[in-house]
Design a protein around this motif. Structure first.
Motif, PDB file in Angstrom:
ATOM      1  N   SER A   7       0.832  -1.208   0.000  1.00 16.23           N
ATOM      2  CA  SER A   7       0.000   0.000   0.000  1.00 16.23           C
ATOM      3  C   SER A   7       0.864   1.254   0.000  1.00 16.23           C
ATOM      4  O   SER A   7       0.545   2.243  -0.671  1.00 16.23           O
ATOM      5  CB  SER A   7      -0.933   0.017   1.206  1.00 16.23           C
ATOM      6  N   ASP A   8       1.935   1.229   0.753  1.00 21.50           N
ATOM      7  CA  ASP A   8       2.869   2.346   0.793  1.00 21.50           C
ATOM      8  C   ASP A   8       3.399   2.626  -0.613  1.00 21.50           C
ATOM      9  O   ASP A   8       3.374   3.762  -1.088  1.00 21.50           O
ATOM     10  CB  ASP A   8       4.008   2.013   1.757  1.00 21.50           C
ATOM     11  N   TYR A   9       3.860   1.584  -1.303  1.00 22.58           N
ATOM     12  CA  TYR A   9       4.388   1.753  -2.653  1.00 22.58           C
ATOM     13  C   TYR A   9       3.306   2.233  -3.611  1.00 22.58           C
ATOM     14  O   TYR A   9       3.557   3.099  -4.449  1.00 22.58           O
ATOM     15  CB  TYR A   9       4.991   0.450  -3.161  1.00 22.58           C
ATOM     16  N   ALA A  10       2.102   1.689  -3.502  1.00 21.28           N
ATOM     17  CA  ALA A  10       1.009   2.098  -4.388  1.00 21.28           C
ATOM     18  C   ALA A  10       0.709   3.585  -4.190  1.00 21.28           C
ATOM     19  O   ALA A  10       0.534   4.324  -5.167  1.00 21.28           O
ATOM     20  CB  ALA A  10      -0.230   1.254  -4.124  1.00 21.28           C
ATOM     21  N   LEU A  11       0.653   4.011  -2.950  1.00 23.98           N
ATOM     22  CA  LEU A  11       0.379   5.419  -2.663  1.00 23.98           C
ATOM     23  C   LEU A  11       1.496   6.302  -3.199  1.00 23.98           C
ATOM     24  O   LEU A  11       1.243   7.347  -3.819  1.00 23.98           O
ATOM     25  CB  LEU A  11       0.191   5.617  -1.159  1.00 23.98           C
ATOM     26  N   ARG A  12       2.739   5.888  -3.012  1.00 25.72           N
ATOM     27  CA  ARG A  12       3.878   6.663  -3.519  1.00 25.72           C
ATOM     28  C   ARG A  12       3.832   6.779  -5.039  1.00 25.72           C
ATOM     29  O   ARG A  12       4.064   7.852  -5.594  1.00 25.72           O
ATOM     30  CB  ARG A  12       5.198   6.005  -3.127  1.00 25.72           C
ATOM     31  N   VAL A  13       3.549   5.665  -5.709  1.00 21.14           N
ATOM     32  CA  VAL A  13       3.498   5.662  -7.174  1.00 21.14           C
ATOM     33  C   VAL A  13       2.408   6.600  -7.664  1.00 21.14           C
ATOM     34  O   VAL A  13       2.625   7.419  -8.570  1.00 21.14           O
ATOM     35  CB  VAL A  13       3.263   4.231  -7.717  1.00 21.14           C
ATOM     36  N   VAL A  14       1.226   6.506  -7.092  1.00 25.73           N
ATOM     37  CA  VAL A  14       0.114   7.330  -7.535  1.00 25.73           C
ATOM     38  C   VAL A  14       0.401   8.810  -7.259  1.00 25.73           C
ATOM     39  O   VAL A  14       0.114   9.676  -8.092  1.00 25.73           O
ATOM     40  CB  VAL A  14      -1.206   6.848  -6.891  1.00 25.73           C
ATOM     41  N   LEU A  15       0.996   9.121  -6.121  1.00 24.79           N
ATOM     42  CA  LEU A  15       1.376  10.501  -5.828  1.00 24.79           C
ATOM     43  C   LEU A  15       2.412  11.012  -6.827  1.00 24.79           C
ATOM     44  O   LEU A  15       2.327  12.149  -7.311  1.00 24.79           O
ATOM     45  CB  LEU A  15       1.919  10.629  -4.405  1.00 24.79           C
ATOM     46  N   TYR A  16       3.383  10.190  -7.131  1.00 23.11           N
ATOM     47  CA  TYR A  16       4.430  10.568  -8.090  1.00 23.11           C
ATOM     48  C   TYR A  16       3.818  10.867  -9.451  1.00 23.11           C
ATOM     49  O   TYR A  16       4.098  11.900 -10.063  1.00 23.11           O
ATOM     50  CB  TYR A  16       5.463   9.450  -8.198  1.00 23.11           C
ATOM     51  N   LEU A  17       2.973   9.949  -9.929  1.00 20.19           N
ATOM     52  CA  LEU A  17       2.348  10.133 -11.239  1.00 20.19           C
ATOM     53  C   LEU A  17       1.436  11.354 -11.248  1.00 20.19           C
ATOM     54  O   LEU A  17       1.381  12.092 -12.239  1.00 20.19           O
ATOM     55  CB  LEU A  17       1.576   8.874 -11.647  1.00 20.19           C
ATOM     56  N   ALA A  18       0.736  11.602 -10.146  1.00 18.61           N
ATOM     57  CA  ALA A  18      -0.136  12.776 -10.064  1.00 18.61           C
ATOM     58  C   ALA A  18       0.679  14.060 -10.149  1.00 18.61           C
ATOM     59  O   ALA A  18       0.282  15.009 -10.834  1.00 18.61           O
ATOM     60  CB  ALA A  18      -0.942  12.741  -8.769  1.00 18.61           C
ATOM     61  N   ALA A  19       1.807  14.090  -9.482  1.00 22.39           N
ATOM     62  CA  ALA A  19       2.653  15.282  -9.498  1.00 22.39           C
ATOM     63  C   ALA A  19       3.261  15.526 -10.871  1.00 22.39           C
ATOM     64  O   ALA A  19       3.548  16.669 -11.229  1.00 22.39           O
ATOM     65  CB  ALA A  19       3.759  15.150  -8.446  1.00 22.39           C
ATOM     66  N   ARG A  20       3.424  14.471 -11.646  1.00 27.60           N
ATOM     67  CA  ARG A  20       4.021  14.597 -12.980  1.00 27.60           C
ATOM     68  C   ARG A  20       2.993  14.906 -14.064  1.00 27.60           C
ATOM     69  O   ARG A  20       3.343  15.075 -15.221  1.00 27.60           O
ATOM     70  CB  ARG A  20       4.770  13.321 -13.346  1.00 27.60           C
ATOM     71  N   GLY A  21       1.721  14.955 -13.718  1.00 34.45           N
ATOM     72  CA  GLY A  21       0.684  15.286 -14.693  1.00 34.45           C
ATOM     73  C   GLY A  21       0.532  14.202 -15.748  1.00 34.45           C
ATOM     74  O   GLY A  21       0.540  13.024 -15.430  1.00 34.45           O
ATOM     75  N   ASP A  22       0.433  14.605 -17.006  1.00 35.71           N
ATOM     76  CA  ASP A  22       0.256  13.644 -18.104  1.00 35.71           C
ATOM     77  C   ASP A  22       1.570  13.098 -18.635  1.00 35.71           C
ATOM     78  O   ASP A  22       1.570  12.288 -19.563  1.00 35.71           O
ATOM     79  CB  ASP A  22      -0.520  14.296 -19.257  1.00 35.71           C
TER      80      ASP A  22
END
Length: 149
Positions: A7-22
């Motif tokens: 869950s920690d990794y999933a949250l980190r990945v989704v946050l990273y992708l969100a910060a990077r936009g498209d």
């Protein structure tokens, strides 16, 4: 209660992708940013892709990005997907389970826990702390240039 590393990794990945936009992000880039094994991230990204949280583009210039807007992904929803068990205690084998008042209280506490998490989206977490996106961009900038997808 403690969330799993998954869950920690999933949250980190989704946050990273969100910060990077498209922008498409390579596994190697995300792994380097967080100092996480690429093999672990591949499993997480595959699962998040099947669940509709991330989209992948194959090929030399491919990578990953969010499959839907970060403002539509609640933290509670994501954690419900990544965690298997939210039982705080195992009451099944207890001799007092039929008359015990603890399980309803714990259920109420868990409902309150998720009520708070459901109030936050991935977008709100990215925007919550000033400088978060800058930090993500600086982490991504130090990532290797090769694209492993």
């Amino acid at each position: 209660m403690q969330l799993t590393r998954y869950s920690d990794y999933a949250l980190r990945v989704v946050l990273y992708l969100a910060a990077r936009g498209d922008r498409l992000c390579a596994i190697s880039e995300i792994a380097a940013a967080y100092s996480i094994s690429q093999n672990h991230l591949m499993k997480v990204l595959h699962d998040l892709g099947k669940a509709g949280y991330v989209a992948s583009v194959r090929g030399r210039t491919g990578g990953y990005r969010l499959a839907r807007p970060a403002s539509e992904i609640s933290v509670g929803e994501l954690l419900r997907h990544t965690e298997d068990d939210f039982d705080l205690v195992d009451c099944a084998g207890c001799a007092l389970s039929s008359g015990c008042g603890v399980p309803p209280v714990l259920d109420e506490a868990m409902a309150a826990f998720f009520a708070v998490l459901d109030n936050y989206t991935i977008a709100s977490l990215v925007e919550r702390k000033q400088g978060f996106q800058h930090l993500i961009f600086s982490l991504g900038a130090s990532a290797p240039r090769g694209r492993t997808v």
